[in-house]
Design a protein around this motif. Structure first.
Motif, PDB file in Angstrom:
ATOM      1  N   THR A   1      10.630   0.734  -4.691  1.00 20.21           N
ATOM      2  CA  THR A   1      10.891   1.897  -3.831  1.00 20.21           C
ATOM      3  C   THR A   1      10.494   3.220  -4.489  1.00 20.21           C
ATOM      4  OG1 THR A   1      12.623   0.692  -2.653  1.00 20.21           O
ATOM      5  CG2 THR A   1      12.639   3.095  -2.469  1.00 20.21           C
ATOM      6  N   PRO A   2      10.890   3.499  -5.733  1.00 18.84           N
ATOM      7  CA  PRO A   2      10.446   4.751  -6.360  1.00 18.84           C
ATOM      8  C   PRO A   2       8.927   4.799  -6.558  1.00 18.84           C
ATOM      9  CG  PRO A   2      12.237   3.784  -7.636  1.00 18.84           C
ATOM     10  CD  PRO A   2      11.879   2.803  -6.567  1.00 18.84           C
ATOM     11  N   CYS A   3       8.323   3.666  -6.856  1.00 19.52           N
ATOM     12  CA  CYS A   3       6.877   3.619  -7.023  1.00 19.52           C
ATOM     13  C   CYS A   3       6.188   3.945  -5.700  1.00 19.52           C
ATOM     14  CB  CYS A   3       6.453   2.245  -7.532  1.00 19.52           C
ATOM     15  SG  CYS A   3       4.691   2.132  -7.912  1.00 19.52           S
ATOM     16  N   GLN A   4       6.689   3.349  -4.630  1.00 23.09           N
ATOM     17  CA  GLN A   4       6.134   3.599  -3.299  1.00 23.09           C
ATOM     18  C   GLN A   4       6.305   5.067  -2.908  1.00 23.09           C
ATOM     19  OE1 GLN A   4       7.756   0.869  -0.413  1.00 23.09           O
ATOM     20  NE2 GLN A   4       5.739   0.662   0.536  1.00 23.09           N
ATOM     21  N   SER A   5       7.434   5.663  -3.234  1.00 21.76           N
ATOM     22  CA  SER A   5       7.684   7.079  -2.941  1.00 21.76           C
ATOM     23  C   SER A   5       6.706   7.973  -3.704  1.00 21.76           C
ATOM     24  CB  SER A   5       9.109   7.468  -3.309  1.00 21.76           C
ATOM     25  OG  SER A   5      10.025   6.778  -2.508  1.00 21.76           O
TER      26      SER A   5
ATOM     27  N   ARG B   1      -6.811  -1.757  -4.595  1.00 24.46           N
ATOM     28  CA  ARG B   1      -6.237  -2.766  -3.703  1.00 24.46           C
ATOM     29  C   ARG B   1      -4.988  -3.425  -4.256  1.00 24.46           C
ATOM     30  NH1 ARG B   1     -10.361  -6.546  -0.661  1.00 24.46           N
ATOM     31  NH2 ARG B   1      -8.317  -7.292  -0.129  1.00 24.46           N
ATOM     32  N   ILE B   2      -4.525  -2.958  -5.400  1.00 22.32           N
ATOM     33  CA  ILE B   2      -3.340  -3.548  -6.009  1.00 22.32           C
ATOM     34  C   ILE B   2      -2.148  -3.369  -5.061  1.00 22.32           C
ATOM     35  CG2 ILE B   2      -2.711  -1.447  -7.264  1.00 22.32           C
ATOM     36  CD1 ILE B   2      -1.846  -3.228  -9.602  1.00 22.32           C
ATOM     37  N   SER B   3      -1.299  -4.373  -4.985  1.00 15.08           N
ATOM     38  CA  SER B   3      -0.111  -4.271  -4.127  1.00 15.08           C
ATOM     39  C   SER B   3       0.891  -3.310  -4.759  1.00 15.08           C
ATOM     40  CB  SER B   3       0.539  -5.646  -3.949  1.00 15.08           C
ATOM     41  OG  SER B   3       1.134  -6.071  -5.165  1.00 15.08           O
ATOM     42  N   VAL B   4       1.741  -2.736  -3.947  1.00 13.38           N
ATOM     43  CA  VAL B   4       2.772  -1.832  -4.460  1.00 13.38           C
ATOM     44  C   VAL B   4       3.705  -2.595  -5.398  1.00 13.38           C
ATOM     45  CG1 VAL B   4       4.712  -0.325  -3.843  1.00 13.38           C
ATOM     46  CG2 VAL B   4       2.645  -0.300  -2.455  1.00 13.38           C
ATOM     47  N   THR B   5       3.965  -3.856  -5.101  1.00 15.42           N
ATOM     48  CA  THR B   5       4.830  -4.668  -5.964  1.00 15.42           C
ATOM     49  C   THR B   5       4.214  -4.808  -7.356  1.00 15.42           C
ATOM     50  OG1 THR B   5       5.628  -5.903  -4.046  1.00 15.42           O
ATOM     51  CG2 THR B   5       5.943  -6.925  -6.209  1.00 15.42           C
ATOM     52  N   GLU B   6       2.920  -5.146  -7.415  1.00 14.08           N
ATOM     53  CA  GLU B   6       2.241  -5.283  -8.705  1.00 14.08           C
ATOM     54  C   GLU B   6       2.117  -3.927  -9.399  1.00 14.08           C
ATOM     55  OE1 GLU B   6       0.502  -6.868 -12.054  1.00 14.08           O
ATOM     56  OE2 GLU B   6       1.601  -7.885 -10.457  1.00 14.08           O
TER      57      GLU B   6
END
Length: 164
Positions: free
Chosen positions: A41-45, A26-31
């Motif tokens: 953005t690269p992490c989300q990709s 459940r960790i947010s993409v930001t964290e």
């Protein structure tokens, strides 16, 4: 869904994403991006690619079965009377329908399958064993091992980085 990559095609960022998500889905993409050391953005990709390629199969809640009154765990060895492919497929299909069977593994050894069965108590387990498991296609016999205490039950995925 695309075919999953070979382990050698994952880099240290992919591995870190997988390790973190296996502990906290459940960790947010930001964290997640902060903990991995990438911008958002690269992490989300990368996260999307790992999902699209079937490396990440999904996200679910980890529920405490004891708080739901499901304290009884037993491992059941199952020996089949027939181990030809058709018989195995019939067993596999039928065992998937038994809600109390949490895990089912085909085993190379003196028996054919090992089941992890969770119920409320030994009486309910006997019912599941007698009415459901023993009635599965081609079951010749079973043997039960009752869990007295689960010492380690959560297994987050650890990627073998020596394969990178």
């Amino acid at each position: 869904m695309a075919k999953a990559q070979n382990i050698g095609e994952l880099d240290q960022f992919d591995v870190r994403i997988l390790e973190i998500l296996s502990e906290d889905g459940r960790i947010s993409v930001t964290e997640l991006s902060k903990r991995v050391g990438l911008s958002k953005t690269p992490c989300q990709s990368r996260l999307k690619r790992l999902i699209d390629e079937g490396i990440i199969l999904g996200f679910r809640a980890a529920i405490d079965p004891q708080k739901l009154g499901l304290d009884h765990v037993a491992f059941t060895e199952v020996k089949l009377s027939d181990t030809r492919e058709k018989a195995l497929n019939e067993f596999n299909s039928a065992v998937r329908k038994i809600r109390e069977v949490e895990e089912c593994h085909m085993i190379a050894g003196s028996f054919d399958y090992l089941l992890k069965v969770r119920t409320s108590d030994i009486r309910k387990y006997r019912e599941v064993l007698g009415e459901k498991i023993s009635s599965l296609p081609n079951v010749a016999n079973t043997s039960t091992f009752v869990v007295m205490q689960s010492v380690k039950d959560h297994r987050p995925v650890r990627v073998d980085t020596t394969l990178l």
